[in-house]
Scaffold this active site. Structure first.
Site, PDB file in Angstrom:
ATOM      1  CG  HIS A   1       5.311 -28.476  13.435  1.00 52.96           C
ATOM      2  ND1 HIS A   1       6.311 -29.136  14.111  1.00 52.96           N
ATOM      3  CD2 HIS A   1       5.326 -28.962  12.162  1.00 52.96           C
ATOM      4  CE1 HIS A   1       6.897 -29.989  13.304  1.00 52.96           C
ATOM      5  NE2 HIS A   1       6.319 -29.904  12.113  1.00 52.96           N
TER       6      HIS A   1
ATOM      7  NE  ARG B   1      11.756 -30.192  12.097  1.00 50.87           N
ATOM      8  CZ  ARG B   1      10.733 -31.039  11.989  1.00 50.87           C
ATOM      9  NH1 ARG B   1       9.966 -30.998  10.905  1.00 50.87           N
ATOM     10  NH2 ARG B   1      10.455 -31.894  12.944  1.00 50.87           N
TER      11      ARG B   1
ATOM     12  CD  GLN C   1       9.167 -27.217   9.439  1.00 48.77           C
ATOM     13  OE1 GLN C   1       9.131 -28.443   9.408  1.00 48.77           O
ATOM     14  NE2 GLN C   1      10.055 -26.516   8.748  1.00 48.77           N
TER      15      GLN C   1
ATOM     16  NE  ARG D   1       4.894 -36.076  12.626  1.00 49.98           N
ATOM     17  CZ  ARG D   1       5.116 -34.926  12.002  1.00 49.98           C
ATOM     18  NH1 ARG D   1       5.947 -34.048  12.534  1.00 49.98           N
ATOM     19  NH2 ARG D   1       4.513 -34.632  10.864  1.00 49.98           N
TER      20      ARG D   1
ATOM     21  CG  ASP E   1       1.274 -27.269   6.407  1.00 48.04           C
ATOM     22  OD1 ASP E   1       1.783 -28.137   5.668  1.00 48.04           O
ATOM     23  OD2 ASP E   1       0.960 -27.490   7.596  1.00 48.04           O
TER      24      ASP E   1
ATOM     25  CB  CYS F   1       6.516 -27.334   7.199  1.00 47.50           C
ATOM     26  SG  CYS F   1       4.758 -27.706   6.999  1.00 47.50           S
TER      27      CYS F   1
END
Length: 303
Positions: A131, A287, A134, A104, A219, A259
């Protein structure tokens, strides 16, 4: 056979991605039934975090434990990655000691360089550009609640960021159409929009994006590393909040996703997470299941 990596959704075929979603739903059932299933016993996942995260760490670490394996958490203080030792050398060393690596980080080029020199699968747990993990969770959640993805209309409202980019890739891979509404100057990359014009359309307003949509997703307006832009972004994004009124433009059976973490009163209204159309808690839980399916696919093979 060469090592498979998961850096974007384009690294797998549509059939492979659908298989992972189906398997994630099955692994969720297995876990909830109390069945012990440990296909990764004695396997180790290296988790490199240059960006912090709650959901990413807990989901990968819990997933490896449930699969009978283990995970090693590595913060910037714990490694030489990019801090004196070349990324290529770190990849050569770490990949000799673990069975997979999750990264990450900020610059997408960092994970590409690491993967190029890794002996084991590398998973993108977020970069500034993409991403994909996700998106697996988001798509699993939609399938669980509403069924097949192909032919659907999805809406992305807010920043044309890494999540937006991965939604564009998902539209291409799964055959749905994505309408994107962003403030001027915060749109996705024009070249990408041109490349994926068959499945993604930039529109002018949040209402136009949401009209008739089966899913509305958003987001935060200010992501990690953009804190200095926060006041400007709050002004520019003020017309792109997702709230129950905006959701009323969507289809009658529309879902809302985020998310997380969410900033109530900014990109969403104070009450949006509690709206009956919100499935963010299922999305967050998934997730775990989607990433378990991904790990199984990379380390054991399709089931």
């Amino acid at each position: 056979m060469s090592t498979r990596h998961f850096l974007t959704l384009l690294d797998f075929t549509p059939a492979e991605l659908q298989g992972i979603l189906d398997r994630a739903i099955e692994l969720k059932r297995i876990l909830r039934s109390g069945e012990i299933y440990e296909p990764l016993k004695n396997r180790v996942l290296g988790m490199i975090f240059e960006k912090s995260s709650t959901r990413t760490r807990v989901s990968f670490e819990a997933g490896m434990a449930q699969f009978g394996g283990s995970a090693i958490f590595l913060s910037p203080r714990d490694t030489q990655l990019g801090r004196g030792e070349p990324i290529e050398d770190s990849a050569r060393v770490i990949s000799r000691m673990v069975d997979a690596v999750m990264i990450r980080t900020f610059d997408h080029a960092t994970i590409e360089r690491f993967a190029a020199y890794s002996r084991v699968p590398v998973i993108n747990a977020l970069t500034d550009d993409h991403h994909p993990c996700q998106l697996l969770a988001d798509l699993q959640t939609f399938v669980e609640h509403r069924g097949p993805l192909a032919g659907r209309e999805f809406a992305w409202v807010g920043d044309g960021n890494n999540m937006c980019n991965s939604y564009v890739h998902a539209a291409h891979q799964f055959g749905f159409h994505l309408r994107i509404a962003c403030p001027y100057g915060f749109e996705p990359d024009p070249d990408m929009l041109e490349q994926y014009a068959h499945c993604a359309t930039l529109v002018k307003t949040a209402e136009e994006a949401a009209e008739g949509a089966h899913l509305v997703a958003t987001d935060v307006w200010t992501s990690m590393g953009q804190e200095s832009e926060q006041s400007v972004r709050k002004r520019r994004f003020s017309m792109y909040q997702v709230n129950p009124r905006l959701m009323d433009h969507a289809a009658d059976d529309a879902l809302f996703m985020h998310c997380l973490p969410a900033h109530r009163g900014e990109e969403i209204s104070e009450d949006m997470l509690d709206d009956k159309r919100s499935v963010v808690w299922d999305e967050a839980e998934n997730r775990l299941h989607a990433q378990k399916a991904l790990l199984e696919f990379l380390l054991v093979g399709a089931r």
